[in-house]
Write a protein that holds these residues in place. Structure first.
Motif, PDB file in Angstrom:
ATOM      1  N   PHE A  23      31.518  31.883  31.821  1.00 54.91           N
ATOM      2  CA  PHE A  23      32.602  31.451  30.937  1.00 54.91           C
ATOM      3  C   PHE A  23      33.959  31.504  31.639  1.00 54.91           C
ATOM      4  N   ASN A  24      34.099  32.304  32.702  1.00 55.54           N
ATOM      5  CA  ASN A  24      35.370  32.330  33.437  1.00 55.54           C
ATOM      6  C   ASN A  24      35.645  31.022  34.182  1.00 55.54           C
ATOM      7  N   SER A  25      34.600  30.221  34.360  1.00 58.10           N
ATOM      8  CA  SER A  25      34.788  28.997  35.141  1.00 58.10           C
ATOM      9  C   SER A  25      35.686  27.993  34.420  1.00 58.10           C
ATOM     10  N   ALA A  26      35.822  28.114  33.088  1.00 55.97           N
ATOM     11  CA  ALA A  26      36.703  27.201  32.346  1.00 55.97           C
ATOM     12  C   ALA A  26      38.164  27.480  32.690  1.00 55.97           C
ATOM     13  N   ALA A  27      38.595  28.713  32.495  1.00 54.70           N
ATOM     14  CA  ALA A  27      40.001  29.046  32.762  1.00 54.70           C
ATOM     15  C   ALA A  27      40.320  28.907  34.250  1.00 54.70           C
ATOM     16  N   LEU A  28      39.354  29.239  35.099  1.00 51.15           N
ATOM     17  CA  LEU A  28      39.569  29.078  36.543  1.00 51.15           C
ATOM     18  C   LEU A  28      39.840  27.621  36.885  1.00 51.15           C
ATOM     19  N   ALA A  29      39.079  26.711  36.296  1.00 49.65           N
ATOM     20  CA  ALA A  29      39.243  25.286  36.594  1.00 49.65           C
ATOM     21  C   ALA A  29      40.593  24.753  36.127  1.00 49.65           C
ATOM     22  N   ALA A  30      41.215  25.477  35.162  1.00 51.60           N
ATOM     23  CA  ALA A  30      42.531  25.049  34.665  1.00 51.60           C
ATOM     24  C   ALA A  30      43.646  25.959  35.186  1.00 51.60           C
ATOM     25  N   SER A  31      43.339  26.733  36.231  1.00 56.33           N
ATOM     26  CA  SER A  31      44.325  27.698  36.726  1.00 56.33           C
ATOM     27  C   SER A  31      45.540  26.997  37.340  1.00 56.33           C
ATOM     28  N   ASP A  32      45.389  25.736  37.701  1.00 56.17           N
ATOM     29  CA  ASP A  32      46.545  24.972  38.195  1.00 56.17           C
ATOM     30  C   ASP A  32      47.625  24.875  37.114  1.00 56.17           C
ATOM     31  N   GLU A  33      47.199  24.827  35.867  1.00 60.15           N
ATOM     32  CA  GLU A  33      48.158  24.768  34.758  1.00 60.15           C
ATOM     33  C   GLU A  33      48.509  26.150  34.226  1.00 60.15           C
ATOM     34  N   ILE A  34      47.513  27.033  34.171  1.00 57.80           N
ATOM     35  CA  ILE A  34      47.711  28.354  33.539  1.00 57.80           C
ATOM     36  C   ILE A  34      48.477  29.296  34.459  1.00 57.80           C
ATOM     37  N   GLY A  35      48.242  29.147  35.759  1.00 53.95           N
ATOM     38  CA  GLY A  35      48.890  30.040  36.707  1.00 53.95           C
ATOM     39  C   GLY A  35      48.139  31.348  36.844  1.00 53.95           C
ATOM     40  N   GLU A  36      48.833  32.377  37.288  1.00 51.94           N
ATOM     41  CA  GLU A  36      48.187  33.658  37.626  1.00 51.94           C
ATOM     42  C   GLU A  36      47.592  34.367  36.406  1.00 51.94           C
ATOM     43  N   ASN A  37      47.955  33.915  35.208  1.00 52.91           N
ATOM     44  CA  ASN A  37      47.424  34.512  33.985  1.00 52.91           C
ATOM     45  C   ASN A  37      46.023  34.025  33.626  1.00 52.91           C
ATOM     46  N   TRP A  38      45.403  33.202  34.478  1.00 57.42           N
ATOM     47  CA  TRP A  38      44.143  32.577  34.049  1.00 57.42           C
ATOM     48  C   TRP A  38      43.056  33.606  33.750  1.00 57.42           C
ATOM     49  N   GLN A  39      43.026  34.688  34.524  1.00 52.55           N
ATOM     50  CA  GLN A  39      41.981  35.700  34.262  1.00 52.55           C
ATOM     51  C   GLN A  39      42.251  36.452  32.971  1.00 52.55           C
ATOM     52  N   ARG A  40      43.515  36.768  32.760  1.00 49.56           N
ATOM     53  CA  ARG A  40      43.895  37.454  31.523  1.00 49.56           C
ATOM     54  C   ARG A  40      43.574  36.573  30.314  1.00 49.56           C
ATOM     55  N   LEU A  41      43.862  35.265  30.460  1.00 43.88           N
ATOM     56  CA  LEU A  41      43.534  34.333  29.381  1.00 43.88           C
ATOM     57  C   LEU A  41      42.033  34.297  29.132  1.00 43.88           C
ATOM     58  N   SER A  42      41.275  34.237  30.187  1.00 48.05           N
ATOM     59  CA  SER A  42      39.825  34.157  30.060  1.00 48.05           C
ATOM     60  C   SER A  42      39.260  35.401  29.380  1.00 48.05           C
ATOM     61  N   GLU A  43      39.753  36.564  29.779  1.00 46.23           N
ATOM     62  CA  GLU A  43      39.301  37.826  29.184  1.00 46.23           C
ATOM     63  C   GLU A  43      39.626  37.895  27.697  1.00 46.23           C
ATOM     64  N   LEU A  44      40.853  37.533  27.384  1.00 51.15           N
ATOM     65  CA  LEU A  44      41.314  37.610  26.004  1.00 51.15           C
ATOM     66  C   LEU A  44      40.557  36.611  25.129  1.00 51.15           C
ATOM     67  N   TRP A  45      40.357  35.417  25.659  1.00 49.65           N
ATOM     68  CA  TRP A  45      39.623  34.363  24.958  1.00 49.65           C
ATOM     69  C   TRP A  45      38.202  34.846  24.641  1.00 49.65           C
ATOM     70  N   ARG A  46      37.535  35.384  25.651  1.00 46.39           N
ATOM     71  CA  ARG A  46      36.169  35.845  25.479  1.00 46.39           C
ATOM     72  C   ARG A  46      36.092  37.029  24.505  1.00 46.39           C
ATOM     73  N   GLN A  47      37.003  37.977  24.688  1.00 44.98           N
ATOM     74  CA  GLN A  47      37.021  39.172  23.844  1.00 44.98           C
ATOM     75  C   GLN A  47      37.219  38.776  22.369  1.00 44.98           C
ATOM     76  N   LYS A  48      38.144  37.861  22.146  1.00 41.50           N
ATOM     77  CA  LYS A  48      38.443  37.458  20.774  1.00 41.50           C
ATOM     78  C   LYS A  48      37.327  36.605  20.191  1.00 41.50           C
ATOM     79  N   GLN A  49      36.737  35.777  21.029  1.00 44.43           N
ATOM     80  CA  GLN A  49      35.618  34.942  20.596  1.00 44.43           C
ATOM     81  C   GLN A  49      34.485  35.824  20.044  1.00 44.43           C
ATOM     82  N   LEU A  50      34.143  36.859  20.786  1.00 41.54           N
ATOM     83  CA  LEU A  50      33.085  37.763  20.335  1.00 41.54           C
ATOM     84  C   LEU A  50      33.521  38.522  19.086  1.00 41.54           C
TER      85      LEU A  50
END
Lengths: 243, 243
Positions: A23-50
């Motif tokens: 699931f991290n591959s989504a935010a990673l693929a958009a890291s050009d737009e998200i910037g250095e926060n992509w991992q934090r976004l991915s974690e938060l997205w996943r945590q909240k999804q569950l």
């Protein structure tokens, strides 16, 4: 908990997100737009999804995983103050095109060649699951791709794990369930399936009912763990620990 | 969402942990032993504690909050590699002696003086709740201290929120529920209570059913939000926004 050999397994049933697909591959693929926060976004997205799946399940307020995934993404973007036009749509589309973990194709093909029945059992909707399976070229690998939408409640409700037995027409002890999500692995065991926890992320054990039968670091260890003794490991002179 | 005046409120019902009582105060009090990781431990402990309540609820595997709190602490200590003799016992004892937030005593006494009925509705066991209420000297403030143990399932199961109506013998619309846990506030609203989300931690809104009636920064804003127009704000010349 260590890797042990499981006898009498007729089918391997896989969780999807985090287990087969990254699931991290989504935010990673958009890291050009998200910037250095992509991992934090991915974690938060996943945590909240569950979290939303559990809250909706316990409150009997089911909505499908596509909706919940979008709502969790809205929360995550909002929390991080990210508001770029089109980014939500881009990330949701990327969620339909997640990459699989490197060992997945070879492992599944080996299991298939050995006559093991293979299935997915996931919170994802049928459309979401069809998309990620297609993206990884795994259409011809699975005997069944099972969605919680068939029972209308998310994991870890016992009805979800029972669905695997019903649809594969197998006793729970003939199924080996695989999940990298520790809570999912423990809960499947509590529902009677045999379970190997694919502990990709090196987490400590959970403290909920019940303990999986064993633990593997990634799926490459799976074929040896469930192979038939006649044509598998014992014939090769190994002595796997029996349960 | 903003602070609005709620008419016809006969009772204020409070979540306990995070709303009245500061769960971080346990790890903080033991920071001499834990070191700089005390906040990380507290976050992980709390996050896992809630996760375990949801997982147990959805899997129909209830265990009481004392057990779950201890199991979550074991997970958190294990994850951070903290293994000091006696620390688990010390932290569990501190959980029985959490401090309350600074505005809590005055706010509750003011509401009580105005004739508002007051109650707690919490995941905590009766013994855990009695201990924290006693520690903050609030024994004579509450008309009822309600534990989910009476219904045998954790929040946000609707049976929990229904318990407040049953035990106070009030319609849900006559109760104002207060929680700093956003998911708890949203879920109480979805169960029919009127709700003010005490957004202590400045979080963004949740994306689950349903939206609370209003939002306050801490509990000091509560008395004005629920006071009777006759003896309260209107008599003092104010014009609160009506729902």
């Amino acid at each position: 908990m260590s890797t042990q050999h499981l006898d009498g397994i007729k089918a391997c049933v896989f969780d999807a997100y985090g287990t087969l697909f990254d699931f991290n591959s989504a935010a990673l693929a958009a890291s050009d737009e998200i910037g250095e926060n992509w991992q934090r976004l991915s974690e938060l997205w996943r945590q909240k999804q569950l979290q939303y799946t559990w809250l909706r399940g316990l409150a009997s307020r089911h909505a499908d995983f596509w909706q919940v995934t979008g709502e969790a993404l809205d929360f995550a973007l909002n929390t991080l103050g990210i508001d770029r036009p089109g980014l939500r749509e881009r990330l949701m589309d990327l969620y339909l095109h997640l990459g699989c973990y490197p060992e997945v194709p070879e492992t599944l093909h080996r299991l298939q060649a050995e006559g093991m029945r293979l299935a997915i059992l996931s919170n994802g909707t049928p459309a979401m699951l069809a998309a990620v399976v297609h993206h990884s070229g795994l259409e011809n690998v699975f005997d069944a791709v099972l969605s919680v939408e068939e029972v209308g409640v998310f994991k870890p409700h016992p009805a979800v794990y029972a669905l695997a037995c019903e649809r594969l027409q197998l006793a729970p002890t003939a199924i080996c369930f695989l999940s990298s999500n520790a809570w999912d692995a423990y809960s499947a065991k509590a529902s009677g399936l045999r379970v190997l926890w694919c502990n990709r992320f090196g987490q400590v054990r959970e403290r909920i009912p019940e303990t999986p039968d064993g633990e593997i670091k990634d799926l490459s260890a799976l074929p040896d763990a469930v192979s038939s003794p006649v044509c598998g490991r014992e014939a090769m002179g190994e002595s796997p620990t029996r349960l």
